[in-house]
Design an enzyme around this catalytic site. Structure first.
Site, PDB file in Angstrom:
ATOM      1  N   LYS A  14       0.831  -1.216   0.000  1.00  0.00           N
ATOM      2  CA  LYS A  14       0.000   0.000   0.000  1.00  0.00           C
ATOM      3  C   LYS A  14       0.863   1.263   0.000  1.00  0.00           C
ATOM      4  O   LYS A  14       0.652   2.190  -0.775  1.00  0.00           O
ATOM      5  CB  LYS A  14      -0.925   0.040   1.244  1.00  0.00           C
ATOM      6  CG  LYS A  14      -1.795  -1.181   1.415  1.00  0.00           C
ATOM      7  CD  LYS A  14      -2.642  -1.098   2.666  1.00  0.00           C
ATOM      8  CE  LYS A  14      -1.879  -1.116   3.974  1.00  0.00           C
ATOM      9  NZ  LYS A  14      -1.196  -2.395   4.282  1.00  0.00           N
ATOM     10  N   ARG A  91      -9.364   1.365   9.606  1.00  0.00           N
ATOM     11  CA  ARG A  91      -8.960  -0.026   9.842  1.00  0.00           C
ATOM     12  C   ARG A  91     -10.010  -0.789  10.638  1.00  0.00           C
ATOM     13  O   ARG A  91      -9.826  -1.976  10.888  1.00  0.00           O
ATOM     14  CB  ARG A  91      -7.681  -0.014  10.664  1.00  0.00           C
ATOM     15  CG  ARG A  91      -6.441  -0.293   9.860  1.00  0.00           C
ATOM     16  CD  ARG A  91      -5.299  -0.163  10.816  1.00  0.00           C
ATOM     17  NE  ARG A  91      -4.200  -0.978  10.498  1.00  0.00           N
ATOM     18  CZ  ARG A  91      -3.142  -0.548   9.797  1.00  0.00           C
ATOM     19  NH1 ARG A  91      -3.118   0.662   9.312  1.00  0.00           N
ATOM     20  NH2 ARG A  91      -2.137  -1.348   9.588  1.00  0.00           N
ATOM     21  N   ARG A 130      11.975  -5.736   4.194  1.00  0.00           N
ATOM     22  CA  ARG A 130      11.708  -4.292   4.099  1.00  0.00           C
ATOM     23  C   ARG A 130      12.733  -3.503   4.907  1.00  0.00           C
ATOM     24  O   ARG A 130      13.105  -3.879   6.014  1.00  0.00           O
ATOM     25  CB  ARG A 130      10.310  -3.974   4.625  1.00  0.00           C
ATOM     26  CG  ARG A 130      10.088  -2.463   4.748  1.00  0.00           C
ATOM     27  CD  ARG A 130       8.660  -2.073   4.889  1.00  0.00           C
ATOM     28  NE  ARG A 130       7.995  -2.712   5.994  1.00  0.00           N
ATOM     29  CZ  ARG A 130       6.678  -2.660   6.182  1.00  0.00           C
ATOM     30  NH1 ARG A 130       5.920  -2.018   5.324  1.00  0.00           N
ATOM     31  NH2 ARG A 130       6.123  -3.269   7.215  1.00  0.00           N
ATOM     32  N   ARG A 163      11.735  -2.087  10.628  1.00  0.00           N
ATOM     33  CA  ARG A 163      10.630  -1.700  11.509  1.00  0.00           C
ATOM     34  C   ARG A 163      10.485  -2.696  12.644  1.00  0.00           C
ATOM     35  O   ARG A 163      10.542  -3.893  12.429  1.00  0.00           O
ATOM     36  CB  ARG A 163       9.332  -1.609  10.699  1.00  0.00           C
ATOM     37  CG  ARG A 163       9.037  -0.191  10.261  1.00  0.00           C
ATOM     38  CD  ARG A 163       7.889  -0.083   9.335  1.00  0.00           C
ATOM     39  NE  ARG A 163       6.656  -0.695   9.819  1.00  0.00           N
ATOM     40  CZ  ARG A 163       5.508  -0.632   9.164  1.00  0.00           C
ATOM     41  NH1 ARG A 163       5.439   0.035   8.024  1.00  0.00           N
ATOM     42  NH2 ARG A 163       4.433  -1.226   9.637  1.00  0.00           N
ATOM     43  N   ARG A 174      -0.166  -9.000  13.570  1.00  0.00           N
ATOM     44  CA  ARG A 174      -0.744  -7.982  12.671  1.00  0.00           C
ATOM     45  C   ARG A 174      -1.671  -8.631  11.635  1.00  0.00           C
ATOM     46  O   ARG A 174      -2.702  -8.071  11.280  1.00  0.00           O
ATOM     47  CB  ARG A 174       0.375  -7.199  11.974  1.00  0.00           C
ATOM     48  CG  ARG A 174       1.085  -6.237  12.928  1.00  0.00           C
ATOM     49  CD  ARG A 174       2.410  -5.776  12.384  1.00  0.00           C
ATOM     50  NE  ARG A 174       2.295  -5.012  11.169  1.00  0.00           N
ATOM     51  CZ  ARG A 174       3.295  -4.859  10.286  1.00  0.00           C
ATOM     52  NH1 ARG A 174       4.462  -5.428  10.504  1.00  0.00           N
ATOM     53  NH2 ARG A 174       3.121  -4.138   9.216  1.00  0.00           N
TER      54      ARG A 174
HETATM   55  P1  AP5 Z   1       4.915  -1.627   1.786  1.00  0.00           P
HETATM   56  O1  AP5 Z   1       4.536  -0.755   0.653  1.00  0.00           O
HETATM   57  O2  AP5 Z   1       5.715  -1.050   2.899  1.00  0.00           O
HETATM   58  O3  AP5 Z   1       3.615  -2.396   2.351  1.00  0.00           O
HETATM   59  P2  AP5 Z   1       2.364  -1.835   3.166  1.00  0.00           P
HETATM   60  O4  AP5 Z   1       1.143  -2.509   2.632  1.00  0.00           O
HETATM   61  O5  AP5 Z   1       2.366  -0.352   3.203  1.00  0.00           O
HETATM   62  O6  AP5 Z   1       2.723  -2.484   4.581  1.00  0.00           O
HETATM   63  P3  AP5 Z   1       2.675  -1.918   6.063  1.00  0.00           P
HETATM   64  O7  AP5 Z   1       3.359  -2.978   6.876  1.00  0.00           O
HETATM   65  O8  AP5 Z   1       3.209  -0.530   6.153  1.00  0.00           O
HETATM   66  O9  AP5 Z   1       1.175  -1.925   6.335  1.00  0.00           O
HETATM   67  P4  AP5 Z   1       0.453  -1.906   7.685  1.00  0.00           P
HETATM   68  O10 AP5 Z   1      -0.924  -1.550   7.268  1.00  0.00           O
HETATM   69  O11 AP5 Z   1       0.573  -3.157   8.478  1.00  0.00           O
HETATM   70  O12 AP5 Z   1       1.285  -0.842   8.542  1.00  0.00           O
HETATM   71  P5  AP5 Z   1       0.989   0.649   8.982  1.00  0.00           P
HETATM   72  O13 AP5 Z   1       2.241   1.373   8.897  1.00  0.00           O
HETATM   73  O14 AP5 Z   1      -0.219   1.195   8.319  1.00  0.00           O
HETATM   74  O15 AP5 Z   1       5.692  -2.897   1.159  1.00  0.00           O
HETATM   75  C1  AP5 Z   1       6.248  -3.888   1.988  1.00  0.00           C
HETATM   76  C2  AP5 Z   1       7.595  -4.350   1.395  1.00  0.00           C
HETATM   77  O16 AP5 Z   1       7.361  -5.005   0.154  1.00  0.00           O
HETATM   78  C3  AP5 Z   1       8.576  -3.195   1.094  1.00  0.00           C
HETATM   79  O17 AP5 Z   1       9.874  -3.618   1.394  1.00  0.00           O
HETATM   80  C4  AP5 Z   1       8.443  -2.967  -0.431  1.00  0.00           C
HETATM   81  O18 AP5 Z   1       9.643  -2.504  -1.006  1.00  0.00           O
HETATM   82  C5  AP5 Z   1       8.070  -4.371  -0.913  1.00  0.00           C
HETATM   83  N1  AP5 Z   1       7.169  -4.374  -2.053  1.00  0.00           N
HETATM   84  C6  AP5 Z   1       6.093  -3.565  -2.258  1.00  0.00           C
HETATM   85  N2  AP5 Z   1       5.483  -3.893  -3.421  1.00  0.00           N
HETATM   86  C7  AP5 Z   1       6.187  -4.933  -3.946  1.00  0.00           C
HETATM   87  C8  AP5 Z   1       6.067  -5.709  -5.135  1.00  0.00           C
HETATM   88  N3  AP5 Z   1       5.062  -5.506  -6.011  1.00  0.00           N
HETATM   89  N4  AP5 Z   1       6.964  -6.695  -5.337  1.00  0.00           N
HETATM   90  C9  AP5 Z   1       7.978  -6.939  -4.444  1.00  0.00           C
HETATM   91  N5  AP5 Z   1       8.146  -6.229  -3.321  1.00  0.00           N
HETATM   92  C10 AP5 Z   1       7.256  -5.234  -3.062  1.00  0.00           C
HETATM   93  O19 AP5 Z   1       0.580   0.427  10.540  1.00  0.00           O
HETATM   94  C11 AP5 Z   1       1.509   0.041  11.507  1.00  0.00           C
HETATM   95  C12 AP5 Z   1       0.863   0.040  12.897  1.00  0.00           C
HETATM   96  O20 AP5 Z   1       0.370   1.360  13.218  1.00  0.00           O
HETATM   97  C13 AP5 Z   1      -0.379  -0.873  13.056  1.00  0.00           C
HETATM   98  O21 AP5 Z   1      -0.013  -2.203  13.351  1.00  0.00           O
HETATM   99  C14 AP5 Z   1      -1.104  -0.185  14.226  1.00  0.00           C
HETATM  100  O22 AP5 Z   1      -0.496  -0.489  15.455  1.00  0.00           O
HETATM  101  C15 AP5 Z   1      -0.866   1.298  13.943  1.00  0.00           C
HETATM  102  N6  AP5 Z   1      -1.927   1.895  13.094  1.00  0.00           N
HETATM  103  C16 AP5 Z   1      -1.772   2.440  11.853  1.00  0.00           C
HETATM  104  N7  AP5 Z   1      -2.955   2.876  11.377  1.00  0.00           N
HETATM  105  C17 AP5 Z   1      -3.885   2.603  12.323  1.00  0.00           C
HETATM  106  C18 AP5 Z   1      -5.290   2.792  12.402  1.00  0.00           C
HETATM  107  N8  AP5 Z   1      -5.992   3.347  11.391  1.00  0.00           N
HETATM  108  N9  AP5 Z   1      -5.907   2.388  13.536  1.00  0.00           N
HETATM  109  C19 AP5 Z   1      -5.239   1.840  14.570  1.00  0.00           C
HETATM  110  N10 AP5 Z   1      -3.909   1.614  14.549  1.00  0.00           N
HETATM  111  C20 AP5 Z   1      -3.236   1.990  13.431  1.00  0.00           C
END
Ligand code: AP5
Length: 224
Positions: A14, A91, A130, A163, A174
């Site tokens: 994403k 979420r 990552r 991370r 997660r």
């Molecule tokens: P990446 O683009 O980083 O993936 P992502 O989907 O953004 O993954 P996240 O882990 O950031 O999502 P998340 O929703 O769990 O975390 P968030 O930060 O929102 O890609 C991943 C890897 O793959 C990278 O290395 C990239 O280079 C590679 N890649 C990408 N595309 C590729 C492809 N096509 N082919 C090969 N490789 C590829 O949330 C973290 C924490 O914050 C949560 O656990 C929670 O505690 C809190 N939080 C955040 N938002 C909320 C909310 N709304 N409510 C409550 N808690 C929240």
């Protein structure tokens, strides 16, 4: 002006796709994960409150996240631009309902909700490889998208980090939280006719083409 949501499990890509759209079309990425991690890093009151949730892979309480996003949305909706992508919000169904109210108050509506999906066996290696820039939030991967110099951000030269929540046991939590709390949003938005499914398998450029197809026309940013 486009108002989009990116939904999908951890590591599906994403953030990567949101950054690509931001560079090419000027769409603003509003990532609750980035906002929360920055608050933790700076040990602000929000960061102190959120830290244990992030570390354990649990969701930060709804009211905390809704508060943060409310301010960002007000700013984004009063700004004339290409639009924005909500990356990681909402979420839970409660967050989605709160978002609907906020958008109504701002007299705007959502254009599309993109649901990214990928086999779990492919998600794990994306997360374990990552590397993130704690300073400008650029995202790398040791194998699929390595930086020019190992361990260093191409854009701002900061040292790349792993991370804390990408540890295997936290990733498992997660994924569980995603299935339980966030997956119900797929039906929520499908019923509203807003959901578009995006297959997140394949290269980043292949996925970008599918994303562009799902969103429709966007004027490219003019480079001067
Ligand atoms: P990446 O683009 O980083 O993936 P992502 O989907 O953004 O993954 P996240 O882990 O950031 O999502 P998340 O929703 O769990 O975390 P968030 O930060 O929102 O890609 C991943 C890897 O793959 C990278 O290395 C990239 O280079 C590679 N890649 C990408 N595309 C590729 C492809 N096509 N082919 C090969 N490789 C590829 O949330 C973290 C924490 O914050 C949560 O656990 C929670 O505690 C809190 N939080 C955040 N938002 C909320 C909310 N709304 N409510 C409550 N808690 C929240």
């Amino acid at each position: 002006m486009k108002r989009l949501i990116f939904l999908g499990p951890p590591g599906v890509g994403k953030g990567t796709q949101a950054k690509k759209l931001s560079e090419r079309y000027g769409l603003r990425q509003i990532s609750t994960g980035d906002i929360l991690r920055e608050a933790v890093q700076q040990a602000t009151p929000l960061g102190i409150q959120a830290r244990s949730y992030l570390q354990s892979g649990k969701l930060v309480p709804d009211e905390v996240v809704i508060n943060i996003i409310g301010e960002s949305l007000k700013r984004a909706d009063s700004h004339l631009g290409a639009g924005y992508i909500l990356d990681g919000f909402p979420r839970t169904v409660l967050q989605a309902e709160a978002l609907e109210k906020m958008l109504k108050q701002n007299r705007v509506s959502l254009d599309k909700v993109l649901s990214f999906s990928l086999n779990e066996t492919e998600l794990i290696p994306r997360l374990s490889g990552r590397r993130s820039c704690p300073s400008c939030h650029a995202i790398y991967h040791t194998e699929f998208n390595p930086p020019k110099k190992a361990g260093q951000c191409d854009r701002c030269q900061a040292a790349l980090t792993l991370r804390e929540d990408d540890k295997p046991e936290t990733v498992r939590e997660r994924l569980k939280v995603y299935r339980r709390e966030t997956a119900p949003l797929l039906d929520y938005y499908r019923q509203k006719g807003l959901l578009a499914d995006v297959d997140a398998a394949g290269s980043m450029e292949d996925v970008l083409k599918r994303v562009q197809q799902a969103i429709g026309d966007l004027p490219a940013v003019q480079k001067v």
